[in-house]
Design a protein around this motif. Structure first.
Motif, PDB file in Angstrom:
ATOM      1  N   GLY A  11       0.682  -1.396   0.080  1.00 28.72           N
ATOM      2  CA  GLY A  11      -0.062  -0.141  -0.114  1.00 28.72           C
ATOM      3  C   GLY A  11       0.918   1.306   0.047  1.00 28.72           C
ATOM      4  O   GLY A  11       2.010   1.361   0.056  1.00 28.72           O
ATOM      5  N   ALA A  12       0.208   2.373  -0.024  1.00 27.77           N
ATOM      6  CA  ALA A  12       0.654   3.862   0.062  1.00 27.77           C
ATOM      7  C   ALA A  12       1.464   4.085  -1.278  1.00 27.77           C
ATOM      8  O   ALA A  12       1.524   3.234  -2.327  1.00 27.77           O
ATOM      9  N   LYS A  13       1.722   5.359  -1.610  1.00 24.23           N
ATOM     10  CA  LYS A  13       2.223   5.716  -2.997  1.00 24.23           C
ATOM     11  C   LYS A  13       3.729   5.153  -3.037  1.00 24.23           C
ATOM     12  O   LYS A  13       4.399   4.593  -2.014  1.00 24.23           O
ATOM     13  N   GLY A  37       0.591   0.824  -3.437  1.00 25.59           N
ATOM     14  CA  GLY A  37      -1.132   0.639  -3.294  1.00 25.59           C
ATOM     15  C   GLY A  37      -1.837   1.225  -4.708  1.00 25.59           C
ATOM     16  O   GLY A  37      -2.867   1.411  -4.439  1.00 25.59           O
ATOM     17  N   TYR A  38      -0.960   1.445  -5.512  1.00 23.49           N
ATOM     18  CA  TYR A  38      -1.727   2.138  -6.807  1.00 23.49           C
ATOM     19  C   TYR A  38      -1.426   1.276  -8.048  1.00 23.49           C
ATOM     20  O   TYR A  38      -1.418   1.892  -9.317  1.00 23.49           O
ATOM     21  N   CYS A  83      -2.613  -1.490   3.189  1.00 25.72           N
ATOM     22  CA  CYS A  83      -2.992  -0.203   3.739  1.00 25.72           C
ATOM     23  C   CYS A  83      -3.191   0.695   2.144  1.00 25.72           C
ATOM     24  O   CYS A  83      -2.673   1.305   1.769  1.00 25.72           O
ATOM     25  N   LEU A  84      -4.613   0.452   1.836  1.00 28.13           N
ATOM     26  CA  LEU A  84      -4.916   1.114   0.426  1.00 28.13           C
ATOM     27  C   LEU A  84      -6.238   1.932   0.791  1.00 28.13           C
ATOM     28  O   LEU A  84      -6.766   2.422   0.015  1.00 28.13           O
ATOM     29  N   GLY A  85      -6.259   2.382   2.232  1.00 29.52           N
ATOM     30  CA  GLY A  85      -7.516   3.175   2.755  1.00 29.52           C
ATOM     31  C   GLY A  85      -8.584   2.315   2.557  1.00 29.52           C
ATOM     32  O   GLY A  85      -8.952   1.175   1.967  1.00 29.52           O
ATOM     33  N   LYS A 107     -11.548   0.279   0.326  1.00 33.45           N
ATOM     34  CA  LYS A 107     -10.491  -0.604  -0.773  1.00 33.45           C
ATOM     35  C   LYS A 107      -9.987  -1.721  -0.171  1.00 33.45           C
ATOM     36  O   LYS A 107      -9.953  -2.687  -0.574  1.00 33.45           O
ATOM     37  N   GLY A 111      -4.925   1.225   6.700  1.00 32.77           N
ATOM     38  CA  GLY A 111      -5.075   2.659   6.369  1.00 32.77           C
ATOM     39  C   GLY A 111      -3.824   3.345   6.231  1.00 32.77           C
ATOM     40  O   GLY A 111      -3.079   2.753   5.380  1.00 32.77           O
ATOM     41  N   GLY A 112      -3.651   4.558   6.793  1.00 30.46           N
ATOM     42  CA  GLY A 112      -2.290   5.269   6.318  1.00 30.46           C
ATOM     43  C   GLY A 112      -0.906   4.878   7.574  1.00 30.46           C
ATOM     44  O   GLY A 112      -0.083   5.628   7.458  1.00 30.46           O
ATOM     45  N   ASP A 115       2.565   5.195   5.858  1.00 23.05           N
ATOM     46  CA  ASP A 115       3.053   6.812   5.853  1.00 23.05           C
ATOM     47  C   ASP A 115       3.678   7.000   7.223  1.00 23.05           C
ATOM     48  O   ASP A 115       4.761   7.711   7.218  1.00 23.05           O
ATOM     49  N   ARG A 119      -4.700  15.139  14.327  1.00 25.89           N
ATOM     50  CA  ARG A 119      -4.611  14.613  12.717  1.00 25.89           C
ATOM     51  C   ARG A 119      -5.400  15.728  11.841  1.00 25.89           C
ATOM     52  O   ARG A 119      -4.815  16.123  10.700  1.00 25.89           O
ATOM     53  N   ARG A 130      -8.671  16.547   5.892  1.00 27.59           N
ATOM     54  CA  ARG A 130      -9.531  15.661   6.432  1.00 27.59           C
ATOM     55  C   ARG A 130     -10.817  16.050   7.084  1.00 27.59           C
ATOM     56  O   ARG A 130     -11.701  15.481   7.305  1.00 27.59           O
ATOM     57  N   ARG A 172     -14.388  14.702   5.902  1.00 29.52           N
ATOM     58  CA  ARG A 172     -14.543  13.475   6.382  1.00 29.52           C
ATOM     59  C   ARG A 172     -14.691  13.441   7.652  1.00 29.52           C
ATOM     60  O   ARG A 172     -15.719  12.846   8.353  1.00 29.52           O
TER      61      ARG A 172
HETATM   62  N1  UDP Z   1      -3.710   4.289  -0.971  1.00 35.74           N
HETATM   63  C1  UDP Z   1      -3.424   3.473  -1.757  1.00 35.74           C
HETATM   64  N2  UDP Z   1      -4.297   3.017  -2.871  1.00 35.74           N
HETATM   65  C2  UDP Z   1      -5.197   3.708  -3.213  1.00 35.74           C
HETATM   66  C3  UDP Z   1      -5.824   4.648  -2.212  1.00 35.74           C
HETATM   67  C4  UDP Z   1      -5.027   5.187  -1.108  1.00 35.74           C
HETATM   68  O1  UDP Z   1      -2.372   2.787  -1.317  1.00 35.74           O
HETATM   69  O2  UDP Z   1      -5.768   3.371  -4.187  1.00 35.74           O
HETATM   70  C5  UDP Z   1      -3.144   4.777   0.314  1.00 35.74           C
HETATM   71  C6  UDP Z   1      -2.763   6.211   0.598  1.00 35.74           C
HETATM   72  O3  UDP Z   1      -1.630   6.150   0.078  1.00 35.74           O
HETATM   73  C7  UDP Z   1      -2.557   5.958   2.040  1.00 35.74           C
HETATM   74  C8  UDP Z   1      -3.617   5.230   2.633  1.00 35.74           C
HETATM   75  O4  UDP Z   1      -4.088   4.305   1.587  1.00 35.74           O
HETATM   76  O5  UDP Z   1      -1.347   5.686   2.415  1.00 35.74           O
HETATM   77  C9  UDP Z   1      -5.014   5.565   3.281  1.00 35.74           C
HETATM   78  O6  UDP Z   1      -4.666   6.421   4.125  1.00 35.74           O
HETATM   79  P1  UDP Z   1      -5.497   7.425   4.698  1.00 35.74           P
HETATM   80  O7  UDP Z   1      -4.824   8.274   5.884  1.00 35.74           O
HETATM   81  O8  UDP Z   1      -6.633   7.840   4.092  1.00 35.74           O
HETATM   82  O9  UDP Z   1      -6.269   6.250   5.845  1.00 35.74           O
HETATM   83  P2  UDP Z   1      -6.947   5.990   7.149  1.00 35.74           P
HETATM   84  O10 UDP Z   1      -5.748   5.853   8.174  1.00 35.74           O
HETATM   85  O11 UDP Z   1      -7.668   7.328   7.270  1.00 35.74           O
HETATM   86  O12 UDP Z   1      -7.859   5.008   6.850  1.00 35.74           O
END
Ligand code: UDP
Length: 242
Positions: A107-109, A135-136, A158-160, A163, A184-185, A188, A211, A218, A221
């Motif tokens: 996941g993540a960028k 994650g893209y 960690c795709l949010g 998803k 989630g994040g 990061d 946060r 945010r 949300r």
């Molecule tokens: N993300 C990803 N692919 C996607 C959409 C989001 O990898 O298609 C990643 C995004 O880069 C981030 C994480 O998913 O690292 C979501 O973070 P966010 O802070 O929104 O999640 P939360 O902890 O609030 O659920």
């Protein structure tokens, strides 16, 4: 024993009890997954019944947000404590270090999971991180193959939301991993790109506010969150009448 909060059934565990259960699941056999819903995720479950089912079918459903803890109290079915996904994940890292379990970070960028792996290896020298992927991706099949080839026992996904939970439910069982956790994040934070609130803020139940101040995007949300508690109050009145 689970407590139902606005359609999602949460495990009533302390953080250390949850970590122990997670470690048992990671050792197999079979496949299971853990979800860590905050109020926003519970609300998604109320809007999408199929997603709510995915949440409820998890082996562990952990209350990630202080809003869930407040709602549980309002509903008269209190939970022992907040179990933030990141604390659960970090506890699991120590367990994996002891058992030799293999961890995959998904996941993540691009670059973030690699940076997270590098940082974690410094902190947990005996931890085996067997692979990473950003994650893209468009096509899931190569990612499934990569996790399988890496012989991962556990994957942090960690795709949010929603998803990551949908991905886990659909593809997780094909990967050969024993445990997947939707987080989630968290990558990061492990990569050092996002900072967590100081512990005192966390203890006061104000991590969400920290946060918000640091990621004002945010706000949209989070503006829905007070409504979540109003809905819990309404639900508790309904339950009282039933
Ligand atoms: N993300 C990803 N692919 C996607 C959409 C989001 O990898 O298609 C990643 C995004 O880069 C981030 C994480 O998913 O690292 C979501 O973070 P966010 O802070 O929104 O999640 P939360 O902890 O609030 O659920």
């Amino acid at each position: 024993m689970r407590n139902e909060i606005m359609g999602v059934s949460f495990d009533n565990l302390t953080l250390s009890e949850a970590i122990q259960k997670g470690a048992d699941l990671a050792a197999g056999p079979g496949f299971s997954y853990v979800v860590t819903p905050n109020p926003e995720i519970v609300n998604m479950g109320r809007e999408m019944p199929d997603y709510r089912d995915i949440l409820n079918n998890a082996a562990l459903v952990l209350p990630d947000g202080i809003g869930v803890i407040h709602a549980a109290k309002i509903l008269g079915t209190p939970l022992k404590e907040r179990v933030p996904g990141i604390d659960f994940a970090t506890g699991l890292l120590s367990e994996l270090e002891k058992t030799g379990g293999r961890l995959f970070l998904l996941g993540a960028k691009p670059g973030v999971a690699d940076q997270a792996a590098e940082n974690l290896k410094k902190k947990y020298p005996k931890l085996t991180i067997c692979g990473t992927n950003d994650g893209y991706f468009k096509d899931s099949a190569p990612v499934v193959e990569k996790i399988k080839a890496a012989q991962a026992d556990v994957a942090f996904v960690c795709l949010g939301a929603p998803k990551q939970e949908r991905w886990i439910a659909e593809y997780g069982p094909q990967t050969g991993a024993h445990l997947m956790v939707g987080l989630g994040g968290v990558l990061d934070v492990y990569a050092g790109n996002v900072k967590r609130a100081p512990v005192i803020w966390q203890k006061m139940g104000l991590e969400w506010f920290y946060r918000l101040v640091h990621q004002p995007s945010r706000f949209g949300r989070m503006a829905k969150l007070p409504l979540f508690l109003v809905d819990a109050k309404k639900e508790s009145k309904k339950r009282g009448k039933a």
